[in-house]
Design a protein around this motif. Structure first.
Motif, PDB file in Angstrom:
ATOM      1  N   LEU A 169       0.832  -1.215   0.000  1.00 61.02           N
ATOM      2  CA  LEU A 169       0.000   0.000   0.000  1.00 61.02           C
ATOM      3  C   LEU A 169       0.862   1.259   0.000  1.00 61.02           C
ATOM      4  O   LEU A 169       0.537   2.255  -0.655  1.00 61.02           O
ATOM      5  CB  LEU A 169      -0.923  -0.008   1.218  1.00 61.02           C
ATOM      6  N   SER A 170       1.983   1.211   0.732  1.00 59.14           N
ATOM      7  CA  SER A 170       2.894   2.354   0.740  1.00 59.14           C
ATOM      8  C   SER A 170       3.479   2.601  -0.645  1.00 59.14           C
ATOM      9  O   SER A 170       3.603   3.748  -1.093  1.00 59.14           O
ATOM     10  CB  SER A 170       4.013   2.109   1.762  1.00 59.14           C
ATOM     11  N   SER A 171       3.838   1.520  -1.352  1.00 58.66           N
ATOM     12  CA  SER A 171       4.390   1.656  -2.704  1.00 58.66           C
ATOM     13  C   SER A 171       3.358   2.235  -3.662  1.00 58.66           C
ATOM     14  O   SER A 171       3.679   3.057  -4.522  1.00 58.66           O
ATOM     15  CB  SER A 171       4.873   0.287  -3.204  1.00 58.66           C
ATOM     16  N   VAL A 172       2.108   1.806  -3.516  1.00 54.65           N
ATOM     17  CA  VAL A 172       1.039   2.336  -4.369  1.00 54.65           C
ATOM     18  C   VAL A 172       0.880   3.834  -4.151  1.00 54.65           C
ATOM     19  O   VAL A 172       0.812   4.623  -5.093  1.00 54.65           O
ATOM     20  CB  VAL A 172      -0.287   1.599  -4.072  1.00 54.65           C
ATOM     21  N   GLN A 173       0.844   4.239  -2.855  1.00 53.71           N
ATOM     22  CA  GLN A 173       0.657   5.668  -2.584  1.00 53.71           C
ATOM     23  C   GLN A 173       1.859   6.486  -3.057  1.00 53.71           C
ATOM     24  O   GLN A 173       1.700   7.605  -3.557  1.00 53.71           O
ATOM     25  CB  GLN A 173       0.448   5.881  -1.075  1.00 53.71           C
ATOM     26  N   SER A 174       3.062   5.928  -2.927  1.00 54.47           N
ATOM     27  CA  SER A 174       4.258   6.637  -3.401  1.00 54.47           C
ATOM     28  C   SER A 174       4.215   6.855  -4.905  1.00 54.47           C
ATOM     29  O   SER A 174       4.605   7.911  -5.407  1.00 54.47           O
ATOM     30  CB  SER A 174       5.514   5.844  -3.019  1.00 54.47           C
ATOM     31  N   ALA A 175       3.733   5.855  -5.637  1.00 51.63           N
ATOM     32  CA  ALA A 175       3.638   5.995  -7.098  1.00 51.63           C
ATOM     33  C   ALA A 175       2.666   7.111  -7.477  1.00 51.63           C
ATOM     34  O   ALA A 175       2.921   7.902  -8.386  1.00 51.63           O
ATOM     35  CB  ALA A 175       3.196   4.667  -7.716  1.00 51.63           C
ATOM     36  N   ILE A 176       1.548   7.173  -6.756  1.00 49.65           N
ATOM     37  CA  ILE A 176       0.567   8.241  -7.026  1.00 49.65           C
ATOM     38  C   ILE A 176       1.163   9.602  -6.698  1.00 49.65           C
ATOM     39  O   ILE A 176       1.036  10.568  -7.461  1.00 49.65           O
ATOM     40  CB  ILE A 176      -0.715   7.988  -6.216  1.00 49.65           C
ATOM     41  N   ASN A 177       1.835   9.701  -5.548  1.00 50.89           N
ATOM     42  CA  ASN A 177       2.412  10.981  -5.128  1.00 50.89           C
ATOM     43  C   ASN A 177       3.466  11.476  -6.111  1.00 50.89           C
ATOM     44  O   ASN A 177       3.551  12.675  -6.412  1.00 50.89           O
ATOM     45  CB  ASN A 177       3.036  10.848  -3.738  1.00 50.89           C
ATOM     46  N   LEU A 178       4.276  10.538  -6.618  1.00 53.92           N
ATOM     47  CA  LEU A 178       5.334  10.924  -7.550  1.00 53.92           C
ATOM     48  C   LEU A 178       4.749  11.531  -8.818  1.00 53.92           C
ATOM     49  O   LEU A 178       5.220  12.561  -9.316  1.00 53.92           O
ATOM     50  CB  LEU A 178       6.183   9.690  -7.897  1.00 53.92           C
ATOM     51  N   PHE A 179       3.717  10.923  -9.359  1.00 53.67           N
ATOM     52  CA  PHE A 179       3.112  11.450 -10.583  1.00 53.67           C
ATOM     53  C   PHE A 179       2.429  12.788 -10.328  1.00 53.67           C
ATOM     54  O   PHE A 179       2.498  13.710 -11.143  1.00 53.67           O
ATOM     55  CB  PHE A 179       2.098  10.442 -11.131  1.00 53.67           C
TER      56      PHE A 179
END
Length: 526
Positions: A111-121
């Protein structure tokens, strides 16, 4: 709520990932293959992230699907992969807007990786976003030269409230719309130069038709190209004052209601400050009025995700959908299970806790009973069969080997007849302990029936399975229980063949086990 497009050709994988995401308030759209994913991108707006399996059915893998999607829309894509080889990573890196998450990682890391991907974009478009906030903010925003007092820029709300155009106000004195500010501007400037972050003040703003309205304001100082720049955020508080009075009256009625309910209840502000609580909350929790509400308890789960069966997953998903509809959560806090109901009261929240500990403990116990063998604590035959079906599907998809072991204790009936069933039960439990000592966490042991046991060995070919079987025989042979004779077993081993179903795999292991019996017992055949 973030919207995620999940692309995976495995029904089970989609359900597991979808459930985990939705329980953390992500909206999930699913596609089984590349063409479906492309159609979703064309028809669905506001997709925040695409989670895509690299290996997909329909002849087009995840990387080719990603290339086609990026020609349609500029979206972030994160691949779900069990293959992190250099070749795969190089293909992914060539796409842009890429990322990858290894399959099988722990839930919260995923879940942390998913949120990080969204934040980066999202960070890429942040500048445009802030510009949009400035122009469309409900507050009036004024940017001016602090030394000349000339307006440099105003947002749309300022123009609308004052009935001036941007052209009318550009270069005009700030005192044109804030006449009372003229008496304080020098002191404000000096205080801000000396390091004060911002100054709050109340005043009346003046419209083009000379009417005025009350405002709350914040002024700050920044520097740009050797110029002293002032920024004023101005809010019309006429309606706010009316609402505050109305809220105060409602608060009195609400406080009386909270104190009257028997279960713990908290009234929490939008800033997570506890404004009120009843006696039940005071007794059960360590909160207090004026304290910050520990919202992290909302993320605690009432049960661990064991991925035990497809039926369990379906049940959990239905429960989650029901919770989302009722705006409620299941949490574990202070050694108790609670149903937490969240009721929106304007900008505030009423948190109402119902103790369901007895129900949850009974539910968990019944669930364990449904999948476990009561005597040995191993999984039962039904659960084993479900997991074996999943393993065969996974092997068909990935091409990776796995094996199974069928183990039958030799002459177990003689032990029961001579020493009694109680001693026979002790033997069965001891054998299970010995087998578990030789297995990995990913292996699965189940009681097939009577004195027969089955084992799934993922990622294991026939040679390695044979080694495991022989080490189990060795371990069992050292079991000492009173004066009963040496305990032995006969084992049949089979490696999964992509052309067969799970029943054929079991039959081959069964045939090999009887071959071991005919060969004198206490051996493994493959």
């Amino acid at each position: 709520m973030y919207k995620i497009l999940l692309v995976d050709d495995s029904d089970l994988s989609r359900k597991i990932v979808k459930t985990a995401l939705e329980q953390n308030e992500y909206q999930v759209i699913c596609a089984k293959n590349g063409p479906e994913a492309v159609e979703c991108v064309k028809s669905v707006n506001d997709i925040d992230l695409i989670l895509m399996d690299i290996e997909l059915e329909s002849g087009k893998d995840g990387i080719d699907t990603a290339k086609e999607i990026l020609r349609i829309k500029n979206l972030p894509i994160t691949f779900l992969t069990a293959n992190s080889s250099k070749e795969i990573l190089e293909k992914i890196e060539g796409l842009g807007n890429y990322g990858y998450i290894s399959k099988g990682i722990e839930k919260y890391a995923f879940l942390s990786s998913v949120q990080s991907a969204i934040n980066l974009f999202n960070s890429v478009s942040e500048a445009k976003f802030y510009q949009s906030i400035y122009e469309n903010a409900s507050e009036e925003i004024y940017i001016f030269d602090f030394e000349k007092n000339e307006i440099l820029s105003v947002n749309n709300s300022a123009c609308e409230n004052l009935n001036y155009s941007k052209f009318d106000l550009s270069g005009a004195s700030i005192f044109k719309v804030m006449p009372e500010l003229e008496h304080e501007i020098k002191n404000m400037f000096n205080n801000l130069k000396e390091g004060k972050n911002e100054i709050k003040f109340n005043q009346k703003n003046k419209r083009k038709d000379s009417t005025v309205y009350f405002t709350e304001n914040k002024i700050s100082l920044t520097f740009y190209k050797s110029r002293s720049i002032g920024v004023i955020v101005s809010t019309d508080v006429t309606e706010k004052k009316r609402l505050e009075k109305e809220k105060e009256e409602n608060q009195k009625r609400l406080n009386a209601m909270i104190e009257g309910v028997p279960s713990p209840a908290l009234l929490v502000s939008k800033d997570n400050i506890i404004m009120n609580q009843n006696k039940a909350a005071e007794i059960n929790f360590e909160f207090g009025i004026g304290m910050t509400f520990d919202s992290s308890i909302l993320d605690e789960q009432t049960f661990s995700k064991k991925d035990l069966s497809e039926e369990k997953i379906n049940t959990e998903q239905k429960n989650h959908e029901k919770e989302a509809h009722n705006n409620s959560k299941e949490i574990f806090y202070k050694s108790r299970y609670w149903n937490l109901h969240i009721i929106k009261l304007g900008e505030d929240n009423l948190y109402y806790f119902v103790d369901v500990t007895e129900y949850k403990e009974m539910e968990n116990k019944l669930f364990e009973m449904a999948i476990k063998d009561e005597l040995t604590g191993t999984f039962n035959r039904r659960y084993f069969t479900n997991k074996l079906k999943e393993e065969t599907e996974r092997s068909k998809r990935t091409g990776r080997a796995f094996s199974i072991i069928m183990l039958d204790l030799d002459d177990f009936k003689l032990i029961n007849d001579k020493y009694g069933h109680c001693i026979g039960d002790v033997v069965l439990k001891s054998v299970v302990n010995s087998i578990n000592d030789r297995l990995r966490k990913i292996d699965l042991l189940a009681r097939w029936g009577g004195e027969e046991f089955m084992i799934i060995l993922p990622e294991t070919n026939i040679d390695n399975a044979r080694f495991v079987a022989n080490s189990i025989l060795e371990k069992i042979s050292h079991i000492k229980i009173g004066d009963i004779p040496k305990i032995t077993a006969s084992i049949g081993i089979s490696e999964y063949n992509l052309s067969e179903d799970y029943k054929a795999l079991i039959k081959r292991a069964d045939d090999r086990m009887y071959e071991a019996k005919r060969s004198g017992k206490n051996c493994a055949k493959s």
